[in-house]
Design a protein around this motif. Structure first.
Motif, PDB file in Angstrom:
ATOM      1  N   VAL A 178      -6.973   2.966   4.078  1.00 38.83           N
ATOM      2  CA  VAL A 178      -6.390   4.183   4.640  1.00 38.83           C
ATOM      3  C   VAL A 178      -7.508   5.202   4.800  1.00 38.83           C
ATOM      4  O   VAL A 178      -8.261   5.456   3.863  1.00 38.83           O
ATOM      5  CB  VAL A 178      -5.269   4.733   3.726  1.00 38.83           C
ATOM      6  CG1 VAL A 178      -4.703   6.021   4.295  1.00 38.83           C
ATOM      7  CG2 VAL A 178      -4.180   3.686   3.533  1.00 38.83           C
TER       8      VAL A 178
ATOM      9  N   SER B 185       4.945   9.870  -3.654  1.00 39.60           N
ATOM     10  CA  SER B 185       4.849   8.876  -2.595  1.00 39.60           C
ATOM     11  C   SER B 185       5.488   9.412  -1.318  1.00 39.60           C
ATOM     12  O   SER B 185       6.561  10.008  -1.352  1.00 39.60           O
ATOM     13  CB  SER B 185       5.569   7.600  -3.044  1.00 39.60           C
ATOM     14  OG  SER B 185       5.698   6.716  -1.959  1.00 39.60           O
TER      15      SER B 185
ATOM     16  N   LEU C 149      -4.768  13.847  -0.947  1.00 41.72           N
ATOM     17  CA  LEU C 149      -3.975  12.682  -0.570  1.00 41.72           C
ATOM     18  C   LEU C 149      -4.412  11.484  -1.395  1.00 41.72           C
ATOM     19  O   LEU C 149      -5.512  11.465  -1.933  1.00 41.72           O
ATOM     20  CB  LEU C 149      -4.186  12.369   0.914  1.00 41.72           C
ATOM     21  CG  LEU C 149      -4.013  13.533   1.880  1.00 41.72           C
ATOM     22  CD1 LEU C 149      -4.421  13.108   3.284  1.00 41.72           C
ATOM     23  CD2 LEU C 149      -2.598  14.044   1.859  1.00 41.72           C
ATOM     24  N   TRP C 150      -3.566  10.461  -1.458  1.00 38.32           N
ATOM     25  CA  TRP C 150      -3.946   9.248  -2.161  1.00 38.32           C
ATOM     26  C   TRP C 150      -3.309   8.034  -1.493  1.00 38.32           C
ATOM     27  O   TRP C 150      -2.302   8.140  -0.800  1.00 38.32           O
ATOM     28  CB  TRP C 150      -3.579   9.305  -3.641  1.00 38.32           C
ATOM     29  CG  TRP C 150      -2.131   9.586  -3.934  1.00 38.32           C
ATOM     30  CD1 TRP C 150      -1.567  10.818  -4.121  1.00 38.32           C
ATOM     31  CD2 TRP C 150      -1.073   8.643  -4.091  1.00 38.32           C
ATOM     32  NE1 TRP C 150      -0.221  10.701  -4.381  1.00 38.32           N
ATOM     33  CE2 TRP C 150       0.111   9.364  -4.364  1.00 38.32           C
ATOM     34  CE3 TRP C 150      -0.984   7.267  -4.033  1.00 38.32           C
ATOM     35  CZ2 TRP C 150       1.337   8.761  -4.568  1.00 38.32           C
ATOM     36  CZ3 TRP C 150       0.241   6.657  -4.241  1.00 38.32           C
ATOM     37  CH2 TRP C 150       1.383   7.396  -4.504  1.00 38.32           C
ATOM     38  N   ALA C 151      -3.938   6.887  -1.693  1.00 40.50           N
ATOM     39  CA  ALA C 151      -3.410   5.605  -1.225  1.00 40.50           C
ATOM     40  C   ALA C 151      -3.866   4.547  -2.216  1.00 40.50           C
ATOM     41  O   ALA C 151      -5.048   4.480  -2.565  1.00 40.50           O
ATOM     42  CB  ALA C 151      -3.919   5.282   0.171  1.00 40.50           C
TER      43      ALA C 151
ATOM     44  N   CYS D  12      -2.157   6.473 -10.177  1.00 44.76           N
ATOM     45  CA  CYS D  12      -2.779   7.745  -9.781  1.00 44.76           C
ATOM     46  C   CYS D  12      -3.015   8.636 -10.998  1.00 44.76           C
ATOM     47  O   CYS D  12      -4.090   9.221 -11.153  1.00 44.76           O
ATOM     48  CB  CYS D  12      -1.896   8.490  -8.788  1.00 44.76           C
ATOM     49  SG  CYS D  12      -1.992   7.878  -7.120  1.00 44.76           S
TER      50      CYS D  12
ATOM     51  N   THR E 214       0.865  -1.169   0.000  1.00 49.40           N
ATOM     52  CA  THR E 214       0.000   0.000   0.000  1.00 49.40           C
ATOM     53  C   THR E 214       0.904   1.221   0.000  1.00 49.40           C
ATOM     54  O   THR E 214       1.760   1.371   0.877  1.00 49.40           O
ATOM     55  CB  THR E 214      -0.936   0.024   1.217  1.00 49.40           C
ATOM     56  OG1 THR E 214      -1.761  -1.145   1.173  1.00 49.40           O
ATOM     57  CG2 THR E 214      -1.823   1.261   1.209  1.00 49.40           C
TER      58      THR E 214
ATOM     59  N   GLY F 180      -6.504  11.946   7.399  1.00 47.54           N
ATOM     60  CA  GLY F 180      -5.423  12.743   6.839  1.00 47.54           C
ATOM     61  C   GLY F 180      -5.921  14.140   6.500  1.00 47.54           C
ATOM     62  O   GLY F 180      -7.079  14.335   6.152  1.00 47.54           O
TER      63      GLY F 180
ATOM     64  N   LEU G 181       1.232   5.357   0.034  1.00 52.47           N
ATOM     65  CA  LEU G 181       0.546   6.576   0.458  1.00 52.47           C
ATOM     66  C   LEU G 181       1.243   7.764  -0.174  1.00 52.47           C
ATOM     67  O   LEU G 181       2.473   7.777  -0.291  1.00 52.47           O
ATOM     68  CB  LEU G 181       0.616   6.728   1.982  1.00 52.47           C
ATOM     69  CG  LEU G 181       0.210   5.506   2.800  1.00 52.47           C
ATOM     70  CD1 LEU G 181       0.543   5.720   4.251  1.00 52.47           C
ATOM     71  CD2 LEU G 181      -1.251   5.220   2.608  1.00 52.47           C
TER      72      LEU G 181
ATOM     73  N   ASP H 135      -5.833  16.909   3.977  1.00 53.77           N
ATOM     74  CA  ASP H 135      -5.455  17.164   2.587  1.00 53.77           C
ATOM     75  C   ASP H 135      -5.515  18.639   2.203  1.00 53.77           C
ATOM     76  O   ASP H 135      -5.344  18.987   1.049  1.00 53.77           O
ATOM     77  CB  ASP H 135      -6.301  16.338   1.632  1.00 53.77           C
ATOM     78  CG  ASP H 135      -7.775  16.698   1.672  1.00 53.77           C
ATOM     79  OD1 ASP H 135      -8.172  17.555   2.488  1.00 53.77           O
ATOM     80  OD2 ASP H 135      -8.530  16.115   0.886  1.00 53.77           O
TER      81      ASP H 135
ATOM     82  N   SER I 223      -3.055   0.307  -3.432  1.00 54.63           N
ATOM     83  CA  SER I 223      -2.359  -0.965  -3.240  1.00 54.63           C
ATOM     84  C   SER I 223      -1.966  -1.523  -4.594  1.00 54.63           C
ATOM     85  O   SER I 223      -2.763  -1.516  -5.534  1.00 54.63           O
ATOM     86  CB  SER I 223      -3.253  -1.962  -2.502  1.00 54.63           C
ATOM     87  OG  SER I 223      -3.501  -1.501  -1.194  1.00 54.63           O
TER      88      SER I 223
END
Length: 69
Positions: free
Chosen positions: A27, A17, A39-41, A60, A5, A30, A7, A32, A43
């Motif tokens: 996740v 990253s 934000l991004w997460a 992304c 994963t 957070g 983040l 942002d 897997s």
């Protein structure tokens, strides 16, 4: 291959990253507000941390392009 994963944040319209965790994790939260896109997460399956970061950034960008169409 291992599942990671990744983040990250979106400064200057590019995914960056900020951390990688072994395994698939949900996740939440957070702050942002400091980043234009937020934000991004994601897997991803990869052979290592560096590859996971690269694959996540590509994912992304692809998702962002798809969302804009």
């Amino acid at each position: 291959m291992t599942l990671y994963t990744v983040l990250g944040v979106w400064p200057d319209e590019q995914p960056v990253s900020v951390g990688v965790i072994v395994g698939e994790h949900e996740v939440h939260g957070g702050d942002d507000s400091a980043f234009d896109v937020g934000l991004w997460a994601i897997s991803v399956e990869s052979t290592g941390v560096d590859e996971a970061q690269d694959l996540a950034a590509e994912d992304c960008l692809t998702q962002r392009r798809d969302d804009e169409e």
